[in-house]
Design an enzyme around this catalytic site. Structure first.
Site, PDB file in Angstrom:
ATOM      1  N   GLU A  69      17.092 -48.863   5.309  1.00  0.00           N
ATOM      2  CA  GLU A  69      17.625 -47.841   6.364  1.00  0.00           C
ATOM      3  C   GLU A  69      17.445 -48.825   7.579  1.00  0.00           C
ATOM      4  OE1 GLU A  69      19.492 -45.757   5.820  1.00  0.00           O
ATOM      5  OE2 GLU A  69      18.644 -44.037   4.613  1.00  0.00           O
ATOM      6  N   ASP A 121      25.260 -46.352   8.044  1.00  0.00           N
ATOM      7  CA  ASP A 121      24.389 -46.971   8.914  1.00  0.00           C
ATOM      8  C   ASP A 121      23.858 -48.312   8.695  1.00  0.00           C
ATOM      9  OD1 ASP A 121      22.767 -46.634   6.861  1.00  0.00           O
ATOM     10  OD2 ASP A 121      21.318 -45.381   7.717  1.00  0.00           O
ATOM     11  N   HIS A 146      23.132 -49.704   5.699  1.00  0.00           N
ATOM     12  CA  HIS A 146      21.912 -49.909   4.763  1.00  0.00           C
ATOM     13  C   HIS A 146      22.809 -50.627   3.368  1.00  0.00           C
ATOM     14  CE1 HIS A 146      22.228 -45.673   3.348  1.00  0.00           C
ATOM     15  NE2 HIS A 146      22.851 -46.300   2.107  1.00  0.00           N
ATOM     16  N   ASP A 193      18.124 -48.864  -6.749  1.00  0.00           N
ATOM     17  CA  ASP A 193      17.622 -47.913  -6.185  1.00  0.00           C
ATOM     18  C   ASP A 193      17.582 -46.586  -7.147  1.00  0.00           C
ATOM     19  OD1 ASP A 193      20.023 -47.363  -5.616  1.00  0.00           O
ATOM     20  OD2 ASP A 193      19.824 -47.521  -3.472  1.00  0.00           O
TER      21      ASP A 193
HETATM   22  C1  GLP Z   1      23.514 -44.878  -1.210  1.00  0.00           C
HETATM   23  C2  GLP Z   1      23.161 -45.890  -2.208  1.00  0.00           C
HETATM   24  C3  GLP Z   1      23.773 -47.278  -1.613  1.00  0.00           C
HETATM   25  C4  GLP Z   1      25.217 -47.002  -1.305  1.00  0.00           C
HETATM   26  C5  GLP Z   1      25.432 -45.805  -0.225  1.00  0.00           C
HETATM   27  C6  GLP Z   1      26.872 -45.759   0.135  1.00  0.00           C
HETATM   28  O1  GLP Z   1      22.672 -44.712   0.120  1.00  0.00           O
HETATM   29  N1  GLP Z   1      21.621 -45.938  -1.925  1.00  0.00           N
HETATM   30  O2  GLP Z   1      23.658 -48.251  -2.421  1.00  0.00           O
HETATM   31  O3  GLP Z   1      25.663 -48.145  -1.038  1.00  0.00           O
HETATM   32  O4  GLP Z   1      24.844 -44.770  -0.940  1.00  0.00           O
HETATM   33  O5  GLP Z   1      27.507 -44.750  -0.767  1.00  0.00           O
HETATM   34  P1  GLP Z   1      29.103 -44.529  -0.949  1.00  0.00           P
HETATM   35  O6  GLP Z   1      29.627 -45.761  -1.713  1.00  0.00           O
HETATM   36  O7  GLP Z   1      29.162 -43.322  -1.799  1.00  0.00           O
HETATM   37  O8  GLP Z   1      29.658 -44.417   0.554  1.00  0.00           O
END
Ligand code: GLP
Length: 262
Positions: A143, A136, A138, A67
């Site tokens: 989402e 959440d 995702h 993404d």
């Molecule tokens: C963002 C990314 C996800 C990732 C998430 C969790 O939303 N798009 O791919 O898994 O963050 O991030 P973190 O690893 O910092 O908790």
């Protein structure tokens, strides 16, 4: 689903990297799906170490990131282009032409999304998709309420995600509201999936992912329907798992079996 519980973040990062490196050794021309967020940083660090000290070779690898934020230039310190460059690409021997990240500044988004899907197919498909986990539930930026069959497209970020990601920006208002993301259906086509979860902040989402019903409310729960998923979590992230002791028992037996065979 294989659930591996490591003692801490360091153990999780080493385990994650060894799974990726193992695949690259079996298939040097692997197509890797990559993730951003704070969770995979240690895994990337370990891969960089393996490249430097153990000659782990990325020269034939192709990558596709999950993404990118909409509207951030590549050189913005919070863009996922910048993140990947800083945490992985600039430290390894991957050719620039083998790196693919959605373009959050494309003038025709519909086309950008379709072309991303074609490129993935054209590469022969993703061998291993690395995933983090949003609070959440995702994966990518899919989402809650995302179609479980969705393809690469634009998504509006949920308030929890904006809140979580605000720590990386100067002000909450600076967090982009939209992102381009591989869809749940796109992710599910990867031949193998590796999801990393660290810290108690992720405990509820991890429980829903592994032990909850399959639901668009927690898009990661769709992974229960994938034939080859490994989840690597640390103790804190796994603390709400009902069958935590069982997963640990299964892993200890897997190690015993592997030692018996060697
Ligand atoms: C963002 C990314 C996800 C990732 C998430 C969790 O939303 N798009 O791919 O898994 O963050 O991030 P973190 O690893 O910092 O908790």
């Amino acid at each position: 689903m294989r659930v591996i519980i490591c003692e801490d973040y360091d153990g999780l990062s080493k385990r994650g990297a060894s799974i990726i490196a193992g695949l690259m050794e079996r298939k040097p021309s692997s197509v890797l799906g990559l993730a951003t967020g704070s969770t995979p940083i240690g895994t990337y660090g370990e891969l960089v170490r393996m490249h430097r000290e153990e000659d782990l070779d990325f020269s034939r690898v192709t990558t596709f990131n999950l993404d990118e934020y909409l509207g951030l230039p590549e050189e913005h310190s919070q863009s996922y282009h910048y993140f990947m460059e800083e945490n992985l690409f600039k430290h390894i021997n991957i050719p620039e032409s083998s790196v693919n990240i959605p373009n959050g500044l494309a003038s025709d988004m519909q086309r950008e999304c379709e072309e991303y899907e074609w490129k993935i197919k054209g590469s022969g498909g993703i061998d291993l998709q690395l995933l983090g986990l949003g609070r959440d539930g995702h994966i990518g930026f899919n989402e809650p309420s995302s179609s479980l069959a969705s393809r690469t497209r634009l998504k509006t970020l949920a308030p929890e995600t904006i809140e979580d990601n605000a720590r990386f920006f100067e002000k909450r208002e600076d967090v982009p509201r939209f992102a381009i993301t591989m869809g749940v259906g796109t992710i599910m086509e990867a031949r193998e999936i590796l999801l990393l979860a660290s810290g108690e902040r992720k405990a509820e989402a991890l429980r829903a992912t592994i032990e909850g019903p399959v639901s668009a409310e927690f898009t990661a729960s769709i992974l229960q329907l994938h034939p080859k998923v490994t989840i690597v979590a640390d103790e804190e992230a796994s603390e709400l798992l009902k069958r935590r002791d069982y997963y640990k028992y299964v892993e200890s037996k897997a190690e015993e079996l592997a030692q018996g065979q060697s």
